[in-house]
Design a protein around this motif. Structure first.
Motif, PDB file in Angstrom:
ATOM      1  N   SER A  34      59.304  12.977  56.710  1.00 26.18           N
ATOM      2  CA  SER A  34      60.579  13.071  57.666  1.00 26.18           C
ATOM      3  C   SER A  34      60.259  13.650  59.114  1.00 26.18           C
ATOM      4  O   SER A  34      59.463  14.564  59.111  1.00 26.18           O
ATOM      5  CB  SER A  34      61.589  13.252  56.909  1.00 26.18           C
ATOM      6  N   ASN A  35      61.108  13.489  59.534  1.00 22.06           N
ATOM      7  CA  ASN A  35      61.363  14.285  61.055  1.00 22.06           C
ATOM      8  C   ASN A  35      61.599  15.822  60.575  1.00 22.06           C
ATOM      9  O   ASN A  35      60.701  16.572  61.208  1.00 22.06           O
ATOM     10  CB  ASN A  35      62.326  13.990  61.780  1.00 22.06           C
ATOM     11  N   GLN A  36      62.284  15.966  59.574  1.00 22.84           N
ATOM     12  CA  GLN A  36      62.490  17.403  59.351  1.00 22.84           C
ATOM     13  C   GLN A  36      61.219  18.165  58.870  1.00 22.84           C
ATOM     14  O   GLN A  36      60.638  19.141  59.197  1.00 22.84           O
ATOM     15  CB  GLN A  36      63.390  17.511  58.119  1.00 22.84           C
ATOM     16  N   THR A  37      60.308  17.341  58.040  1.00 13.47           N
ATOM     17  CA  THR A  37      59.150  17.834  57.615  1.00 13.47           C
ATOM     18  C   THR A  37      58.141  18.146  58.794  1.00 13.47           C
ATOM     19  O   THR A  37      57.479  19.076  58.665  1.00 13.47           O
ATOM     20  CB  THR A  37      58.468  17.195  56.595  1.00 13.47           C
ATOM     21  N   SER A  38      57.987  17.183  59.414  1.00 16.61           N
ATOM     22  CA  SER A  38      57.186  17.642  60.836  1.00 16.61           C
ATOM     23  C   SER A  38      57.791  18.531  61.575  1.00 16.61           C
ATOM     24  O   SER A  38      56.879  19.162  62.051  1.00 16.61           O
ATOM     25  CB  SER A  38      57.473  16.026  61.663  1.00 16.61           C
ATOM     26  N   ILE A  39      58.795  18.698  61.666  1.00 18.85           N
ATOM     27  CA  ILE A  39      59.641  19.970  62.564  1.00 18.85           C
ATOM     28  C   ILE A  39      58.836  21.237  61.985  1.00 18.85           C
ATOM     29  O   ILE A  39      58.079  22.061  62.558  1.00 18.85           O
ATOM     30  CB  ILE A  39      60.999  19.993  62.745  1.00 18.85           C
ATOM     31  N   LEU A  40      59.049  21.288  60.594  1.00 16.41           N
ATOM     32  CA  LEU A  40      58.697  22.512  59.970  1.00 16.41           C
ATOM     33  C   LEU A  40      57.199  22.604  59.906  1.00 16.41           C
ATOM     34  O   LEU A  40      56.802  23.740  60.109  1.00 16.41           O
ATOM     35  CB  LEU A  40      59.312  22.524  58.738  1.00 16.41           C
ATOM     36  N   LEU A  41      56.553  21.595  59.696  1.00 18.18           N
ATOM     37  CA  LEU A  41      55.045  21.759  59.556  1.00 18.18           C
ATOM     38  C   LEU A  41      54.477  22.094  61.094  1.00 18.18           C
ATOM     39  O   LEU A  41      53.637  23.271  60.894  1.00 18.18           O
ATOM     40  CB  LEU A  41      54.426  20.189  59.127  1.00 18.18           C
TER      41      LEU A  41
END
Lengths: 334, 334
Positions: free
Chosen positions: A116-123
Motif C-alpha cells: 500500500s501507499n502507507q507501507t511505501s511511505i514508512l519503508l
C-alpha cells in the motif's frame, strides 16, 4: 548511434561489465546492504529485502567506488558509504513510486502496488533513517553532513517538480534547476565522497563533484527521453509518467519554444489531456520536429563535460569505466 | 482526577507554563527552527513554514532542554539537537497525516488536505534530511548515530503498526512493542541526548533514557484513549483514526481480554465495521466495563516509573517540570 537505441535499455549484466574494475567491492557492498536490511520481524524483513532488489544497476555505489578506485584503493569508509547512498536512492525510489502511482519497477510490482501507499511511505522513511544511522558509524561527521545536504537538495528538487506539475510555461532554466537538484546532486555527492575518502585534495574532490553532476544531468535527460519514447516491457518500469503527471520535460520544452503561437496552443491542449493517444501524437510530433535528436544532444553535452573533468587523471581501468559510463548514460547501450 | 479530564487537552499556554524553566532556550530553538526552514523558493518556503507551525507543544525539545537544565546549563549542542528532534517529529507527523488520511492537525488543515499526499511525502522527506544535516553540524557523530538509530526504530514501529492493522487478536505485548518503538523511543532519545551533551555519566544517561521511555509510553496510552474518547473540536486533530484504520489499542485489547467468547465476537464485529455509530457504541461499552479507568491506570504506572528515574536528582525547577510533565502526560491537565 540512432535515437532508436534510446529504446534499448542497458541490461544489468552490461552494467556489471562496465563496473568490472570494482566488481569485488560492489559485491561486498551488496553483502553489506543485504545484511544491514535483515530484521527480526518477518514483515519488516520481507519489505527491506524486497527494497534491496528494487534499485537495479547500483549506479550510485558504482560512481563512488569507481572514483575511489581511480584515485587509489577502495577502503572501508567507501564500502560503508556505497551501501548508504544505495539505501538513500532506494528510499527515494520507493517514495517516487507512490508519488508517480507507478506499478512496475525493474519488471517487478512496486511496494505500493504489492502492499500500500502507507507501507511505501514508512519503508522509505525506514530506509532513509537506516542510511543515516549507517553513515554515522564513520569516524567523522563529514559523510553525514555531505549526505544530509545532498539528500535535502534532492527532496527540494522533488518538491519543485511537484510545484511545477501542470505548468506548460516551465522554462528550460527551471527544468534544469529541478533535475540538477533531484538527480545530479546525489550523483555529485557520490563522486565527492569517493574522492574525499580517497584523501583527494580540494581540487580533486571538486572535479569529481562536477563529473558526478554532469553525468547525473545526462542520465536524467536520457531518462526523460525514455519516459516518452521507451516501451514499458523493455525498460521494466512504468513509463509515460511525466505526461500523466503533466510535467514539462526537456523534449516538450524544446518543442514548445520552437513552435509558432497557434501550434503552441495545440501542444498545450495535448499536454492538458494526457492519454495514450496524446502520447503517441506527441511522439510523432517530436520525431518530425527533430526534437529527440536535440534533447539527446543536450545529454551528450553533459556527458562530454563530465568526461572533461577527468582529463587530469592517469589512465586506469576505473577511469576508463567512468568515461564509458558517461557515454552509456546517454546511449543506454554499452 | 476523573476520566472526563482526559477529554480536555492541555492548552499550548499551559504547556508553556510547564516549560518555564527553559522558556528562553525554547524560544531560541523556535528561532533556529524558523531560520533553518526558510527557503529561497516561495513554494518550499511556504511548506516549510507551515510545517513549523504543525508540531504544537514542542514536547520533544522541551524534554531535551529540561534534561539538560536538570543537570546543569543548556549549551549550544542542546539547542541544535532540540531543533533537530522537533524537525524529525514534524516529519513523522506530516507522513502520519497521509497514512491516517487526517484532515486536521492543531486546528489547521493538514499538508495533505491543503496540498496533496505527494507534497506531504516530499515535505516529510525534506524535513527528515534537513534534520540529519543539522545534526551533522555537531562536533562528533554521536548525535547523528543516536538520532539515526532512534528514528529508524520509530519507522520500524510505524511499519509494525501498519502490519497489525485489522488484527483483532493483537496481544497486549505486541501493542506495547509498537508504541514503545513508534513513540517512546524518540522521547527516550531526547532525554538521553540532553543528558549526554550535559556530560552526564553513563548511569545518568541511562536513567534519563528510561525516564523518556516511560513518559513516551504514558503519552501514547493517553493519546490512544483520547482517540476514542476525545472530541475533534477540542483536541484539534482528526480523531477516531485508530478505529477507522482498524487498529487495536490498549482499551480495546483490555476489553477483549475480559470478555467471554460470544461478546468477543460482538466486539470483533464492531471492530470490523468502523463507523461513528460503532465508535459511540464502543465508548459506552468501554465506560460500562470500567476499561477507560484501567487503561488510564496503565498510563499512570508509566508516569510513576518515569518519575522514579529522577529520584537521584537534586531538586531544581527543571526536575519539578519533568515530574509535572509525567503527570500531565496522563491527565492532559496541568
Amino acid at each position: 548511434m540512432s535515437i532508436a537505441n534510446l529504446r534499448q535499455p542497458v541490461t544489468l549484466s552490461a552494467w556489471a561489465r562496465l563496473f568490472a574494475p570494482i566488481g569485488p567491492q560492489l559485491a561486498e557492498v551488496e553483502r553489506r546492504l543485504q545484511a544491514e536490511l535483515r530484521h527480526s520481524d518477518p514483515f519488516v524483513d520481507e519489505l527491506a529485502q524486497r527494497s534491496f532488489n528494487l534499485g537495479g544497476k547500483r549506479l550510485r555505489p558504482a560512481l563512488l567506488l569507481l572514483t575511489a578506485s581511480a584515485l587509489g584503493d577502495v577502503n572501508d569508509a567507501h564500502l560503508t558509504l556505497a551501501a548508504v547512498v544505495e539505501m538513500i536512492h532506494t528510499a527515494t525510489l520507493v517514495h517516487d513510486d507512490v508519488i508517480d502511482e507507478a506499478d512496475i519497477r525493474r519488471h517487478k510490482e512496486t511496494i505500493n502496488a504489492r502492499w500500500s501507499n502507507q507501507t511505501s511511505i514508512l519503508l522509505g522513511d525506514y530506509l532513509f533513517t537506516h542510511a543515516f544511522y549507517l553513515a554515522s558509524s564513520l569516524d567523522t561527521t563529514f559523510g553525514c553532513r555531505t549526505l544530509g545536504r545532498a539528500t535535502n537538495i534532492v527532496c527540494e528538487g522533488e518538491l519543485l517538480q511537484t510545484a511545477a506539475s501542470g505548468d506548460f510555461e516551465l522554462s528550460c532554466q527551471q527544468y534544469y534547476r529541478i533535475i540538477n537538484a533531484k538527480t545530479a546532486e546525489l550523483c555529485a555527492c557520490c563522486c565527492a565522497l569517493g574522492a574525499h575518502y580517497a584523501e583527494g585534495d580540494q581540487h580533486t574532490v571538486s572535479r569529481f563533484d562536477s563529473f558526478g553532476k554532469h553525468i547525473g544531468m545526462a542520465f536524467q535527460i536520457a531518462d526523460d527521453l525514455l519516459d516518452l519514447t521507451g516501451e514499458e516491457h523493455a525498460v521494466g518500469k512504468s513509463l509515460g509518467t511525466d505526461l500523466t503527471k503533466r510535467r514539462m520535460t526537456l523534449p516538450l520544452i524544446l518543442l514548445r519554444d520552437q513552435l509558432p503561437q497557434p501550434q503552441q496552443c495545440e501542444l498545450h491542449a495535448l499536454f492538458e489531456l494526457p492519454s495514450q493517444a496524446s502520447r503517441t501524437a506527441l511522439l510523432d510530433w517530436l520525431k518530425q520536429a527533430g526534437i529527440l535528436g536535440l534533447a539527446r544532444e543536450e545529454a551528450l553535452v553533459h556527458a562530454s563535460r563530465a568526461a572533461e573533468q577527468l582529463e587530469f587523471l592517469p589512465d586506469t581501468p576505473a577511469k576508463k569505466s567512468l568515461l564509458q559510463l558517461s557515454q552509456a548514460a546517454v546511449s543506454r547501450c554499452v
